[in-house]
Design a protein around this motif. Structure first.
Motif, short mmCIF file in Angstrom:
data_model
loop_
_atom_site.label_atom_id
_atom_site.label_comp_id
_atom_site.label_asym_id
_atom_site.label_seq_id
_atom_site.Cartn_x
_atom_site.Cartn_y
_atom_site.Cartn_z
N LEU A 58 16.49 -27.34 33.83
CA LEU A 58 16.48 -27.37 32.37
C LEU A 58 16.25 -28.80 31.87
O LEU A 58 15.46 -29.03 30.96
N PRO A 109 14.25 -16.04 43.93
CA PRO A 109 15.65 -15.55 43.87
C PRO A 109 16.36 -15.54 45.22
O PRO A 109 17.51 -15.12 45.27
N ILE A 167 23.96 -4.87 32.90
CA ILE A 167 23.08 -5.03 34.06
C ILE A 167 22.35 -3.73 34.37
O ILE A 167 21.13 -3.72 34.59
N ASN A 180 9.78 -11.59 38.09
CA ASN A 180 10.47 -10.74 39.05
C ASN A 180 11.66 -10.04 38.37
O ASN A 180 12.11 -10.46 37.30
N VAL A 185 16.41 -20.80 29.45
CA VAL A 185 15.98 -20.47 30.80
C VAL A 185 14.49 -20.11 30.82
O VAL A 185 13.76 -20.45 31.75
N PHE A 229 15.43 -18.77 39.56
CA PHE A 229 14.97 -17.47 39.08
C PHE A 229 13.58 -17.12 39.61
O PHE A 229 13.25 -15.95 39.80
N THR A 284 10.77 -24.53 33.63
CA THR A 284 11.28 -23.19 33.29
C THR A 284 10.27 -22.13 33.65
O THR A 284 9.08 -22.37 33.50
N PRO A 285 10.75 -20.91 34.07
CA PRO A 285 12.14 -20.65 34.46
C PRO A 285 12.53 -21.51 35.66
O PRO A 285 11.67 -21.84 36.47
N PRO A 286 13.82 -21.85 35.76
CA PRO A 286 14.29 -22.64 36.90
C PRO A 286 13.95 -21.98 38.24
O PRO A 286 13.82 -20.75 38.32
N VAL A 317 7.06 -14.98 30.67
CA VAL A 317 6.66 -15.32 32.04
C VAL A 317 5.64 -14.29 32.51
O VAL A 317 5.90 -13.09 32.40
N PHE A 322 18.53 -10.79 34.70
CA PHE A 322 19.37 -11.91 34.25
C PHE A 322 19.21 -12.15 32.76
O PHE A 322 20.20 -12.27 32.03
N PHE A 353 14.73 -9.83 39.17
CA PHE A 353 15.96 -10.62 39.08
C PHE A 353 16.00 -11.42 37.79
O PHE A 353 17.02 -11.45 37.09
N LEU A 354 14.88 -12.05 37.45
CA LEU A 354 14.81 -12.83 36.22
C LEU A 354 15.01 -11.93 34.99
O LEU A 354 15.79 -12.26 34.09
#
Lengths: 208, 208, 208
Positions: A52, A65, B165, B125, B53, A62, A57-59, B121, B131, B127-128
């Motif tokens: 950040l 994963p 989630i 994925n 993020v 992420f 971004t995204p870090p 993005v 999240f 996971f992102l």
């Protein structure tokens, strides 16, 4: 080749940091969700703060994963009573192994974090690179402590954060002379040696 | 049309989250500034973390201040003694209404947060996206708890975060088959049903 | 010329904020590392939050390390027992000087933070500019309190944060009429006067 070695070090650190984080969650009587979040935060939280700050971004946590998922799986394994029982019966050996793994992770996270400043910012100043190195190393643990309602451990005792800062400075200096790969290996070595010496001889920083 | 429905859900959630946040501030004996900040943080804090993020700056909460201002006004209304007196005399009905509003908000924030990953993005994925969905749903409440000096509620008990989630995962799966609008409505429904069932049957997650 | 004056105000504020932050670390019995981190966080933490929200990465605090390094050096000086002894023997005068320095810093940070919104975002709304102004002024102190395990001071008592908010609003209004430089000087004056009046007459905000 050495970059692969750093990846192995990172995974060792991810497991060690996730174990430490999930144990805090267990101590705090959290449920399995809280424990997994604390394990994950300890492992990838520092890298997220770093990215950040660098505007990446995204870090990475992420985009790739694998680190976060490894940390979550590790936390779920730590949650199993059988695993915790086994550990309690092998306390002494366990502590030594975990300390070494944690030291390797601290070293790998530090040098990768410092290098990220050079990757993301043209000609970064040393202050930025040392910050991104150290925050990658110790920021996840500090964030975990805040989430657990504690004052970050690194502010109160031990040499821990200084090992990361010194390792980041060493990396920034060595990088210009030896190239990225060799500087990373040596940076990790500096952190590991300092962190293990600090634990063995109970180094502490001055307090008022 | 369905997007408008989601906006209505978001506003319901903004009010419900701001009420919950300002009540924490009142419990903690904060002044009116602290209470308004806690109400606003609960409502828009998760979305701000999500946008940081995802690299979407300034975050939506600042570009479209309608949510934050609604949360602040809500907090000021909750601050009025007359309002709190009225609520105390209608506790039972109040709790049921608030729980439903909170569930709708949790659902709307979750699906909007997951969709933001797809907007910001290219080919994110899962996971992102999960999240960003879950952090939009529960991140504001966690940030509020940290600011109030408490361990985040979602780490300690209840199924709350899991409803978010699971809703985010459902949204990510359904989105490819049904399109954004229908998947959003169904994602909200999943979260609302799970969150209300969890409250009714007092679902909890395993603890050590 | 007036911009240079603002820089002088910023440095005064950096020292005052670092003193306040390191004293919290000392009270909390932290070691020298924790004390330096708290001093630095108080001084530059608000600006870092502002820059992350505005997408200005790396934040100014890392690009121009003069503020952070000044804060660290200040914290190390506060750490010296001789310095703290001297202060204890001149408590009364010390408090007045520190309050004035803190007020000047709060003012300078507020107007610089509000101006950052105009620099980074084309035609920002007032809500964003007031937020970036106030978070630059009071965000570092709030972050310090969270890291020290305390509920942020600004939520619980005193008019402090309101002085910053009113100053930021004044700056946004005056900027269009008087230009940046004059508006900054007047914005600082508004904050200083409000903060000192609030301290003198013990203004507090309503509480439930």
């Amino acid at each position: 080749m050495d970059i692969d070695l750093i990846f192995i070090f990172e995974m060792i650190g991810t497991v060690a940091f996730a174990v430490a984080g999930s144990l805090v969650g267990i101590l705090k009587k959290m449920d399995i969700f809280g424990i997994a979040v604390l394990g994950m935060t300890t492992a990838v939280g520092g890298g997220i703060i770093r990215d950040l700050v660098l505007g990446r971004t995204p870090p990475v946590a992420f985009v790739r994963p694998v680190y976060a998922l490894t940390a979550i799986v590790t936390s779920l394994i730590v949650f199993l009573p059988a695993v915790r029982n086994f550990v309690e019966h092998h306390q002494k050996g366990y502590e030594g192994v975990m300390r070494l793994m944690d030291a390797i992770g601290l070293g790998a996270f530090t040098v990768i974090g410092a290098e990220a400043a050079f990757t993301c910012v043209p000609d970064p100043n040393v202050f930025l690179a040392v910050f991104t190195g150290a925050v990658t190393g110790v920021g996840g643990g500090a964030l975990r402590d805040v989430l657990a309602g504690e004052v970050p451990y690194i502010f109160v005792k031990h040499f821990y954060a200084c090992a990361s800062i010194i390792g980041a400075i060493a990396y920034c200096i060595l990088r210009g002379f030896l190239g990225i790969e060799l500087a990373m290996i040596l940076g990790v070595a500096v952190v590991v040696v300092l962190r293990l010496l600090a634990a063995k001889y109970r180094w502490t920083l001055p307090r008022p």
